[in-house]
Motif scaffolding. Sequence first.
Motif, PDB file in Angstrom:
ATOM      1  N   TYR A  77       0.805  -1.116   0.017  1.00 32.06           N
ATOM      2  CA  TYR A  77       0.490   0.145   0.415  1.00 32.06           C
ATOM      3  C   TYR A  77       1.120   1.333   0.034  1.00 32.06           C
ATOM      4  O   TYR A  77       1.985   0.776   1.037  1.00 32.06           O
ATOM      5  CB  TYR A  77      -1.191   0.160   1.254  1.00 32.06           C
ATOM      6  N   ASP A  78       0.046   2.401  -0.993  1.00 29.72           N
ATOM      7  CA  ASP A  78       1.181   3.470  -0.369  1.00 29.72           C
ATOM      8  C   ASP A  78       0.485   4.473   0.755  1.00 29.72           C
ATOM      9  O   ASP A  78      -0.547   3.973   1.610  1.00 29.72           O
ATOM     10  CB  ASP A  78       0.903   4.236  -1.570  1.00 29.72           C
ATOM     11  N   GLN A  79       1.613   4.847   1.738  1.00 28.42           N
ATOM     12  CA  GLN A  79       0.904   5.592   2.544  1.00 28.42           C
ATOM     13  C   GLN A  79       0.025   6.742   2.718  1.00 28.42           C
ATOM     14  O   GLN A  79      -0.060   7.933   3.911  1.00 28.42           O
ATOM     15  CB  GLN A  79       2.319   6.356   3.481  1.00 28.42           C
ATOM     16  N   PHE A  80      -0.801   6.927   1.488  1.00 22.64           N
ATOM     17  CA  PHE A  80      -1.669   8.330   1.418  1.00 22.64           C
ATOM     18  C   PHE A  80      -3.480   7.656   1.333  1.00 22.64           C
ATOM     19  O   PHE A  80      -3.679   8.613   1.178  1.00 22.64           O
ATOM     20  CB  PHE A  80      -1.464   8.708  -0.027  1.00 22.64           C
ATOM     21  N   ASP A  81      -3.689   6.145   1.628  1.00 24.67           N
ATOM     22  CA  ASP A  81      -4.296   5.624   1.732  1.00 24.67           C
ATOM     23  C   ASP A  81      -4.962   4.047   2.169  1.00 24.67           C
ATOM     24  O   ASP A  81      -3.722   3.843   2.742  1.00 24.67           O
ATOM     25  CB  ASP A  81      -4.415   5.346  -0.228  1.00 24.67           C
ATOM     26  N   GLU A  82      -6.102   4.198   2.360  1.00 21.24           N
ATOM     27  CA  GLU A  82      -6.185   2.807   3.177  1.00 21.24           C
ATOM     28  C   GLU A  82      -6.452   1.747   2.754  1.00 21.24           C
ATOM     29  O   GLU A  82      -6.623   0.739   2.763  1.00 21.24           O
ATOM     30  CB  GLU A  82      -7.585   3.003   4.292  1.00 21.24           C
ATOM     31  N   GLU A  83      -6.683   1.984   1.788  1.00 18.91           N
ATOM     32  CA  GLU A  83      -6.305   0.504   0.326  1.00 18.91           C
ATOM     33  C   GLU A  83      -4.983  -0.090  -0.017  1.00 18.91           C
ATOM     34  O   GLU A  83      -4.076   0.668   0.311  1.00 18.91           O
ATOM     35  CB  GLU A  83      -7.266   0.859  -1.075  1.00 18.91           C
ATOM     36  N   TYR A  84      -5.122  -1.524   0.457  1.00 20.49           N
ATOM     37  CA  TYR A  84      -4.042  -2.010   0.048  1.00 20.49           C
ATOM     38  C   TYR A  84      -4.230  -3.372  -0.592  1.00 20.49           C
ATOM     39  O   TYR A  84      -5.322  -4.094  -1.377  1.00 20.49           O
ATOM     40  CB  TYR A  84      -3.097  -2.663   1.417  1.00 20.49           C
ATOM     41  N   SER A  85      -3.119  -3.297  -1.711  1.00 24.34           N
ATOM     42  CA  SER A  85      -3.568  -4.843  -2.286  1.00 24.34           C
ATOM     43  C   SER A  85      -3.079  -6.094  -1.710  1.00 24.34           C
ATOM     44  O   SER A  85      -1.735  -6.529  -0.985  1.00 24.34           O
ATOM     45  CB  SER A  85      -1.911  -4.736  -3.719  1.00 24.34           C
ATOM     46  N   TYR A  86      -3.295  -7.278  -2.152  1.00 21.03           N
ATOM     47  CA  TYR A  86      -2.851  -8.442  -1.096  1.00 21.03           C
ATOM     48  C   TYR A  86      -3.291  -9.339  -2.207  1.00 21.03           C
ATOM     49  O   TYR A  86      -3.368  -9.288  -3.345  1.00 21.03           O
ATOM     50  CB  TYR A  86      -3.991  -8.700  -0.677  1.00 21.03           C
ATOM     51  N   GLN A  87      -1.815 -10.425  -2.865  1.00 20.74           N
ATOM     52  CA  GLN A  87      -1.211 -11.482  -2.932  1.00 20.74           C
ATOM     53  C   GLN A  87      -1.190 -13.233  -1.875  1.00 20.74           C
ATOM     54  O   GLN A  87      -0.690 -12.465  -1.233  1.00 20.74           O
ATOM     55  CB  GLN A  87      -0.546 -11.503  -4.177  1.00 20.74           C
ATOM     56  N   ASN A  88      -1.682 -14.282  -2.572  1.00 20.79           N
ATOM     57  CA  ASN A  88      -1.430 -14.965  -1.594  1.00 20.79           C
ATOM     58  C   ASN A  88      -0.481 -16.019  -2.192  1.00 20.79           C
ATOM     59  O   ASN A  88      -0.808 -16.266  -3.100  1.00 20.79           O
ATOM     60  CB  ASN A  88      -1.796 -15.437  -0.676  1.00 20.79           C
ATOM     61  N   LEU A  89       1.013 -16.773  -2.543  1.00 24.15           N
ATOM     62  CA  LEU A  89       1.193 -17.662  -3.190  1.00 24.15           C
ATOM     63  C   LEU A  89       1.933 -18.754  -2.494  1.00 24.15           C
ATOM     64  O   LEU A  89       2.029 -18.618  -1.158  1.00 24.15           O
ATOM     65  CB  LEU A  89       2.467 -17.124  -3.767  1.00 24.15           C
ATOM     66  N   SER A  90       1.513 -20.042  -2.577  1.00 21.81           N
ATOM     67  CA  SER A  90       2.072 -21.183  -2.078  1.00 21.81           C
ATOM     68  C   SER A  90       3.865 -21.479  -1.895  1.00 21.81           C
ATOM     69  O   SER A  90       4.350 -20.567  -2.982  1.00 21.81           O
ATOM     70  CB  SER A  90       1.802 -22.296  -2.463  1.00 21.81           C
ATOM     71  N   SER A  91       4.294 -21.468  -1.217  1.00 25.59           N
ATOM     72  CA  SER A  91       5.881 -22.054  -1.417  1.00 25.59           C
ATOM     73  C   SER A  91       6.349 -22.413  -2.605  1.00 25.59           C
ATOM     74  O   SER A  91       7.198 -22.202  -3.296  1.00 25.59           O
ATOM     75  CB  SER A  91       6.570 -22.915  -0.340  1.00 25.59           C
ATOM     76  N   ILE A  92       5.331 -23.847  -3.317  1.00 27.29           N
ATOM     77  CA  ILE A  92       6.406 -23.866  -4.333  1.00 27.29           C
ATOM     78  C   ILE A  92       5.770 -22.917  -5.574  1.00 27.29           C
ATOM     79  O   ILE A  92       6.695 -22.490  -6.561  1.00 27.29           O
ATOM     80  CB  ILE A  92       4.998 -25.490  -5.051  1.00 27.29           C
ATOM     81  N   GLN A  93       4.570 -22.035  -5.487  1.00 30.61           N
ATOM     82  CA  GLN A  93       4.364 -21.166  -6.389  1.00 30.61           C
ATOM     83  C   GLN A  93       5.571 -19.972  -6.605  1.00 30.61           C
ATOM     84  O   GLN A  93       5.917 -19.854  -7.476  1.00 30.61           O
ATOM     85  CB  GLN A  93       3.176 -20.491  -6.247  1.00 30.61           C
ATOM     86  N   VAL A  94       6.047 -19.220  -5.282  1.00 30.12           N
ATOM     87  CA  VAL A  94       7.055 -18.973  -4.989  1.00 30.12           C
ATOM     88  C   VAL A  94       8.366 -19.415  -5.499  1.00 30.12           C
ATOM     89  O   VAL A  94       8.925 -18.839  -6.152  1.00 30.12           O
ATOM     90  CB  VAL A  94       6.985 -18.470  -3.305  1.00 30.12           C
ATOM     91  N   LYS A  95       9.465 -20.672  -5.216  1.00 30.27           N
ATOM     92  CA  LYS A  95      10.430 -21.127  -6.375  1.00 30.27           C
ATOM     93  C   LYS A  95      10.074 -21.136  -7.277  1.00 30.27           C
ATOM     94  O   LYS A  95      10.973 -21.299  -8.522  1.00 30.27           O
ATOM     95  CB  LYS A  95      10.067 -22.998  -5.917  1.00 30.27           C
ATOM     96  N   MET A  96       8.445 -21.247  -7.827  1.00 31.25           N
ATOM     97  CA  MET A  96       8.193 -21.655  -9.204  1.00 31.25           C
ATOM     98  C   MET A  96       8.185 -20.195 -10.112  1.00 31.25           C
ATOM     99  O   MET A  96       9.168 -20.036 -11.087  1.00 31.25           O
ATOM    100  CB  MET A  96       7.093 -21.656 -10.359  1.00 31.25           C
TER     101      MET A  96
END
Length: 98
Positions: A68-87
């Motif tokens: 997120y940026d410090q000017f807004d209450e919105e944020y982005s979120y992603q989740n990945l398994s450790s296998i996806q991170v490795k790939m």
Amino acid sequence: MLVFENQVNEKALMGLNRNCKQHIIEIVDASTTSQFYCHITTEMPNVHVYLIEHNLLETYTICHCFSYDQFDEEYSYQNLSSIQVKMMNQFLQKANII
């Protein structure tokens, strides 16, 4: 690097965006058998939170990524398994990006 084990260290999360902080608390509270490792970086005006959820009992690891940026209450979120991170890491290396 901040390390949480089965509970959120409220002091360490102080200063984070209210909505992002609440989301992190909900993730940690939802899994009482996981260990959590958290790294927070600031690149003005952006804040990046990397939360690793590692569960030996249920044999999974998930990487939760918040930005997120410090000017807004919105944020982005992603989740990945450790296998996806490795790939993704392998893909970046093959593309000669890292």
